[in-house]
Design an enzyme around this catalytic site. Structure first.
Site, PDB file in Angstrom:
ATOM      1  N   TYR A 130       0.905  -1.213   0.002  1.00  0.00           N
ATOM      2  CA  TYR A 130      -0.065  -0.109   0.079  1.00  0.00           C
ATOM      3  C   TYR A 130       0.819   1.288  -0.190  1.00  0.00           C
ATOM      4  O   TYR A 130       1.557   1.750   0.926  1.00  0.00           O
ATOM      5  CB  TYR A 130      -0.949  -0.135   1.233  1.00  0.00           C
ATOM      6  CG  TYR A 130      -2.227  -0.928   0.753  1.00  0.00           C
ATOM      7  CD1 TYR A 130      -1.890  -2.231   0.733  1.00  0.00           C
ATOM      8  CD2 TYR A 130      -3.301  -0.331   0.346  1.00  0.00           C
ATOM      9  CE1 TYR A 130      -2.993  -3.034   0.144  1.00  0.00           C
ATOM     10  CE2 TYR A 130      -4.433  -1.147  -0.153  1.00  0.00           C
ATOM     11  CZ  TYR A 130      -4.257  -2.604  -0.291  1.00  0.00           C
ATOM     12  OH  TYR A 130      -5.167  -3.662  -0.677  1.00  0.00           O
ATOM     13  N   LYS A 183       2.773 -15.811  -0.377  1.00  0.00           N
ATOM     14  CA  LYS A 183       3.289 -16.180  -1.852  1.00  0.00           C
ATOM     15  C   LYS A 183       4.815 -16.271  -1.634  1.00  0.00           C
ATOM     16  O   LYS A 183       5.382 -15.625  -2.376  1.00  0.00           O
ATOM     17  CB  LYS A 183       2.789 -14.974  -2.807  1.00  0.00           C
ATOM     18  CG  LYS A 183       3.137 -15.211  -4.163  1.00  0.00           C
ATOM     19  CD  LYS A 183       2.175 -16.223  -4.765  1.00  0.00           C
ATOM     20  CE  LYS A 183       2.638 -16.350  -6.304  1.00  0.00           C
ATOM     21  NZ  LYS A 183       1.866 -17.547  -7.034  1.00  0.00           N
ATOM     22  N   ASP A 216      -2.745 -17.861  -4.306  1.00  0.00           N
ATOM     23  CA  ASP A 216      -3.524 -18.046  -5.724  1.00  0.00           C
ATOM     24  C   ASP A 216      -4.363 -19.385  -5.296  1.00  0.00           C
ATOM     25  O   ASP A 216      -5.455 -19.392  -5.540  1.00  0.00           O
ATOM     26  CB  ASP A 216      -2.567 -18.214  -6.858  1.00  0.00           C
ATOM     27  CG  ASP A 216      -1.260 -18.932  -6.471  1.00  0.00           C
ATOM     28  OD1 ASP A 216      -0.917 -19.160  -5.395  1.00  0.00           O
ATOM     29  OD2 ASP A 216      -0.602 -19.205  -7.628  1.00  0.00           O
ATOM     30  N   ASP A 240      -6.598  -7.906   1.677  1.00  0.00           N
ATOM     31  CA  ASP A 240      -7.590  -6.829   1.292  1.00  0.00           C
ATOM     32  C   ASP A 240      -8.608  -7.583   0.374  1.00  0.00           C
ATOM     33  O   ASP A 240      -9.770  -7.801   0.534  1.00  0.00           O
ATOM     34  CB  ASP A 240      -7.046  -5.628   0.674  1.00  0.00           C
ATOM     35  CG  ASP A 240      -7.906  -4.607   0.366  1.00  0.00           C
ATOM     36  OD1 ASP A 240      -9.129  -4.443   0.976  1.00  0.00           O
ATOM     37  OD2 ASP A 240      -7.621  -3.661  -0.189  1.00  0.00           O
ATOM     38  N   ASP A 244     -12.669  -9.633   0.700  1.00  0.00           N
ATOM     39  CA  ASP A 244     -13.699  -8.983   0.135  1.00  0.00           C
ATOM     40  C   ASP A 244     -14.382 -10.285  -0.679  1.00  0.00           C
ATOM     41  O   ASP A 244     -15.727 -10.361  -0.701  1.00  0.00           O
ATOM     42  CB  ASP A 244     -13.531  -8.123  -1.174  1.00  0.00           C
ATOM     43  CG  ASP A 244     -13.559  -6.554  -0.822  1.00  0.00           C
ATOM     44  OD1 ASP A 244     -13.579  -6.269   0.482  1.00  0.00           O
ATOM     45  OD2 ASP A 244     -13.789  -5.819  -1.829  1.00  0.00           O
TER      46      ASP A 244
END
Ligand code: NAD
Length: 353
Positions: A130, A183, A216, A240, A244
């Site tokens: 971010y 990851k 993933d 984030d 969602d």
């Protein structure tokens, strides 16, 4: 408990009004002695004070016991020099709200397409990918030439440690199962460190089951079988996006609560944005902000040792579940009520218990 309420843009004032209606009933029933202090934020504040966050508001928030921030039109706010501050980023950074706790669950009478589940995503909130919060000064995104952009991702040991422990503590209060999403096969150093620190932190919690999933692959696993997860910890951007998805899998983005927590402060926030497409129509689902506010009460109860705040939070969650099960809800979750009526139905159930 003194709570600062900032209604926000778009659907913000509507869902905030529904939320404060529920809070007033909770305050009376559980003797919470809530004092709600409302201030403009976002476009309303820009118009009145020349800044989306008015000068001095941070001190007011710091002195309070909690903050409710409605969704704001962050996409519109581009130039801080003109007072266009992103309120969400501003409070997260200024109050060091390092953990974004985002529960997602299905409800009786509104079964998820993927079966029932009840999980929480714990997202690191202060660094990662971010650009607006990972530098001491300036922005972590740079235009090197008109055709080349560099975006920096910051991962620090201390931030990994505190988010790991926050997730472990939460998991110990739930089903004692922590999943680390990362990851580390590609971001070998940054996510490698995040993974190692989370695993190390988890050793301090006896009986805590820990596994890890590549981000993933997580998209497939959580859609295939969300019930296999309890508490999921992730770095900022992965958390984030994942949260969602889990909110939407639970039935609607309008259902998921979101609490931003630091060592001293907490901010309840709807998981969604200001939804300008439905603003002013009395159709927005107020549940996300109501659930976030319940999380804020529970946090205050745990911090202060006043059990009645945690009882009030559970009662609000129960009233939300009952309202949804009875179809007393907004259109996005199969009901027919408007925003204000859906909030009033939750308040009425809460009062009747
Ligand atoms: P959004 O979350 O506002 O809306 C996405 C879709 O979900 C829309 O179709 C909307 O109608 C629907 N929706 C959202 N909340 C709902 C609710 N409570 N009930 C029913 N339906 C709901 O995302 P967007 O349209 O991409 O963003 C709008 C604005 O919000 C932008 O300025 C964006 O930057 C901002 N935003 C703010 C926050 C925040 O304040 N924390 C978070 C995300 C987006």
């Amino acid at each position: 408990m003194h709570i600062v309420v900032l209604p926000g843009d778009g659907i913000g004032p509507e869902i905030t009004a529904a939320t404060t209606g529920v809070l007033r009933v909770a305050s009376e029933r559980f003797q919470l002695n809530l004092r709600l202090e409302e201030h403009p934020i976002g476009h309303a504040s820009l118009k009145q004070f020349g800044a989306t966050v008015q000068p001095g508001l941070l001190d007011v928030v710091r002195a309070a016991d909690g903050l409710i921030l409605g969704p704001t039109a962050t996409f519109d706010f581009k130039d801080e020099a003109r007072g266009e501050i992103n309120p969400s980023r501003y409070f997260r950074k200024s109050l060091d709200l390092f953990a974004n706790v985002r529960p997602a669950r299905t409800y009786a009478g509104r079964p998820g397409r993927l079966g029932d589940f009840d999980l929480v995503v714990v997202r690191e909130n202060t660094e990662g990918f971010y650009a607006d919060r990972n530098m001491e000064q300036g922005n972590g995104e740079m235009l090197v030439t008109p055709d080349v952009v560099i975006s920096l991702r910051r991962i620090t040991r201390s931030c990994c440690e505190r988010i790991a422990h926050a997730a472990c503590r939460l998991a110990m209060k739930r089903r004692k199962h922590l999943t680390i999403v990362h990851k580390a096969n590609v971001l070998k150093i940054g996510d490698g460190m995040f993974l190692a620190i989370c695993r190390e932190a988890a050793r301090a919690y006896p009986g805590l089951e820990v596994d890890d999933v590549l981000v993933d692959a997580m998209m497939a696993h959580v859609v295939r079988n969300p019930d296999r997860f309890d508490v999921v910890v992730a770095t900022n951007m992965f958390g984030d996006i994942l949260s969602d998805l889990t909110a939407e899998l639970s039935g609607s983005l309008g259902l998921g609560g979101s609490l931003n927590v630091g060592d001293r402060h907490a901010m309840a926030q709807a998981a969604h944005g200001s939804a300008p497409d439905i603003a002013g129509q009395d159709v927005a689902n107020p549940v996300s902000l109501i659930q976030s506010t319940a999380l804020l009460l529970a946090w205050h109860g745990e911090k202060s040792g006043a059990v009645r705040y945690e009882e009030a939070a559970s009662a609000i969650e129960g009233a939300v579940a009952k309202a949804i099960a009875e179809g007393r809800a907004t259109r996005d979750v199969g009901g027919r009520l408007g925003t204000i009526a859906a909030g009033a139905a939750i308040a009425e159930i809460l009062q009747a218990k």
